[in-house]
Design an enzyme around this catalytic site. Structure first.
Site, mmCIF file in Angstrom:
data_model
loop_
_atom_site.group_PDB
_atom_site.id
_atom_site.type_symbol
_atom_site.label_atom_id
_atom_site.label_comp_id
_atom_site.label_asym_id
_atom_site.label_seq_id
_atom_site.Cartn_x
_atom_site.Cartn_y
_atom_site.Cartn_z
ATOM 1 N N HIS A 1 -13.050 -25.035 -38.964
ATOM 2 C CA HIS A 1 -13.765 -24.471 -37.988
ATOM 3 C C HIS A 1 -14.015 -26.047 -36.525
ATOM 4 C CE1 HIS A 1 -15.091 -21.545 -40.461
ATOM 5 N NE2 HIS A 1 -15.301 -22.588 -41.395
ATOM 6 N N LYS B 1 0.468 -1.520 -0.146
ATOM 7 C CA LYS B 1 -0.274 0.367 -0.075
ATOM 8 C C LYS B 1 0.664 1.408 -0.646
ATOM 9 C CE LYS B 1 -4.057 2.248 2.151
ATOM 10 N NZ LYS B 1 -4.400 2.335 4.241
#
Length: 567
Positions: A278, A140
């Site tokens: 495909h 932090k």
């Protein structure tokens, strides 16, 4: 730049920690440490300051050491803002020191709970509290504190300090901050997942992917955008492959390349080629050479192979590169590509600038869990690696037998179920057929051929139909058409009709189905073109009817007992 003057080292994994600490000492960094870490460093004659000098805790080992890094003084030393005058004043008043670096990796919770027979009590004792607290605090406050959470980061940090005479850049601090929060997120996720399953009734699945980026052009359709994220660990896969030629892959390219690689991995011990169009392997073959396998796979569906994605079981060489120079292929997946092959492809300029070549490295099958995302949820299943209920495919050729299906509880017939018998010399052909059909979308039918002893190719495929009868008809038509093309090229003896009929009726050709035939119509369709050999799972309520149809057509049929459905 942030000059490192004081560092706290408190690690569970002590890999290379002594080397790292010595490097800090080179820049006259004061090292503050805890318990086992301090002992390890002191044994290597590295001076340390006890953490209690900062925390003010009278005894670090109170409550089994659970509180040794938890205190107002210590967390304040990590969190106060150095450029905030009020914070600085309060730190001086309270005699809060300035800590510039935290080196902390957490208790090995994930490794511990992965071991068999672990009790909940043992799991709980491996939940780190102080570690995540100091890591989060340091992360932090990354503008003034460096946080190092893994031994793999040591070399990078040491190189950074060497580059900047003992200081760490803001960019490096940002990078380490992100990695620190990644670590605590993974840690908390592992704890929650474990105890949700062991102490609660709510099973939780948390998945992690990284290095996300938006795909170019479009996704499945022009109006859709697409993104790709990689798995947390590097494996033999398309996302982790190295693109050595061509433009970026699109969404559909990734899907087809995945199908190509996974189907190829079934044949990684062969010289083999898989051709995907495909999402289905329309071409699939082995050969004495890669050229031969390529041509036999291409012959499985010359029309659909146009614009396909291809996987090779061997490195892309100059010979294959020259073949590709004359054919339209979207993507090639291979374990590597020779310099000569790449040089040739590059020499073709714009003609082949859109051919993507992916180097996936050594072919290695990853038996990972299979996930499918659906709206509102996710489906999970084990990998599919079972091909028959008998011990080996050879056992199927011996006799029909009743076998208990472990999952369904049903008693299934496996082995030879017809009066006609398959040729036991074709065991490898049937095995190839089963490996192939696993990767064809349901309802899947394949017609597979042993064109030379020990060499195989697919000559017909039917898939994606709402009923199996139509899939059989499609596969049969494709097989007939492909053999017609071969006859016209090779001009064997006899008429075309007789030659094709003899090929299709040969014991070198087998029709394979991914699931049972619910009616005899599929068998009747196969019989129309002369197919004499079949392999399928069995297990239909109408198995007797299907077997009767096969006997009427003098077909030999094997039941495997294992379905290979693939949606």
């Amino acid at each position: 730049m942030l000059k490192i003057k004081t560092a706290v080292i408190s690690v569970s994994d002590k890999t290379h920690v002594v080397e790292f600490a010595k490097h800090l000492k080179k820049y006259k960094v004061e090292i503050v440490s805890t318990g086992g870490t301090a002992k390890t460093l002191q044994e290597s004659r590295i001076g340390v300051t006890p953490i209690s000098k900062i925390t003010g805790n009278k005894n670090d080992e109170y409550f089994d050491g659970r509180m040794k890094t938890i205190s107002f003084n210590y967390e304040s030393a990590l969190l106060y803002k150095r450029n905030n005058s009020q914070h600085a004043k309060q730190a001086r008043e309270l005699k809060i020191p300035q800590i510039d670096m935290v080196v902390c990796n957490l208790y090995p919770f994930e490794k511990v709970v992965a071991q068999p027979g672990i009790t909940n009590e043992t799991a709980i004792e491996n939940i780190d509290i102080g570690g995540p607290c100091m890591v989060r605090a340091a992360a932090k406050n990354y503008e003034w504190v460096v946080v190092v959470t893994d031994p793999s980061q040591y070399k990078t940090v040491m190189a950074e300090m060497d580059k900047h005479n003992g200081s760490i850049s803001l960019e490096m601090r940002k990078k380490l901050m992100i990695e620190a929060f990644e670590r605590t997120a993974d840690y908390d996720s592992a704890i929650h997942t474990y105890f949700s399953g062991h102490l609660g009734e709510n099973m939780v699945k948390r998945l992690k992917f990284q290095e996300g980026h938006q795909l170019g052009r479009y996704a499945e359709n022009w109006h859709q955008k697409g993104w790709l994220y990689k798995s947390a660990s590097k494996v033999c896969s398309i996302p982790w492959a190295k693109k050595v030629h061509g433009e970026a892959l699109g969404y559909n390219n990734y899907l087809d390349a995945e199908g190509a690689l996974q189907s190829m991995l079934e044949l990684k011990d062969y010289i083999a080629v898989s051709i995907i169009k495909h999402a289905n392997p329309c071409g699939y073959a082995t050969g004495k050479t890669l050229d031969e396998a390529f041509e036999k796979a291409w012959a499985g569906d010359p029309v659909s192979s146009f614009g396909s994605v291809i996987a090779l079981s061997r490195p892309l060489d100059i010979s294959i590169a020259q073949i590709l120079g004359e054919r339209f292929v979207e993507v090639v997946v291979a374990p590597s590509a020779t310099k000569e092959a790449l040089g040739y492809i590059k020499s073709l300029g714009k003609k082949k600038e859109n051919l993507r070549i992916l180097d996936v490295g050594p072919l290695e099958k990853v038996n990972s869990t299979i996930y499918r995302f659906i709206t509102g949820g996710i489906l999970e299943q084990e990998p599919d690696n079972k091909f028959y209920l008998t011990k080996t495919v050879d056992d199927l050729f011996k006799r029909a037998a009743k076998v208990n299906c472990e999952n369904s509880g049903k008693v299934l017939t496996v082995g030879i179920v017809t009066k006609a018998k398959p040729n036991p010399k074709r065991v490898k052909l049937y095995e190839f057929a089963l490996r192939y059909i696993k990767h064809v979308k349901s309802n899947a039918i394949g017609i597979v051929r042993e064109y030379e002893d020990g060499l195989f190719q697919v000559i017909g495929m039917g898939c994606g139909q709402p009923n199996r009868k139509d899939s059989v008809a499609l596969a049969c038509q494709k097989a007939y058409d492909n053999l017609k093309i071969e006859y016209e090229k090779t001009k064997p003896k006899g008429t075309m009709a007789n030659w094709i009929a003899s090929e299709l009726a040969s014991d070198r050709v087998v029709l394979v189905s991914d699931a049972f035939f619910p009616f005899r119509d599929g068998i009747d369709n196969a019989a129309k073109i002369g197919i004499k050999y079949l392999i399928q799972p069995g297990g239909s309520n109408r198995d007797d009817e299907v077997i009767k149809a096969a006997d009427e057509h003098k077909m030999a049929m094997l039941f495997t007992g294992v379905r290979k459905f693939y949606h």
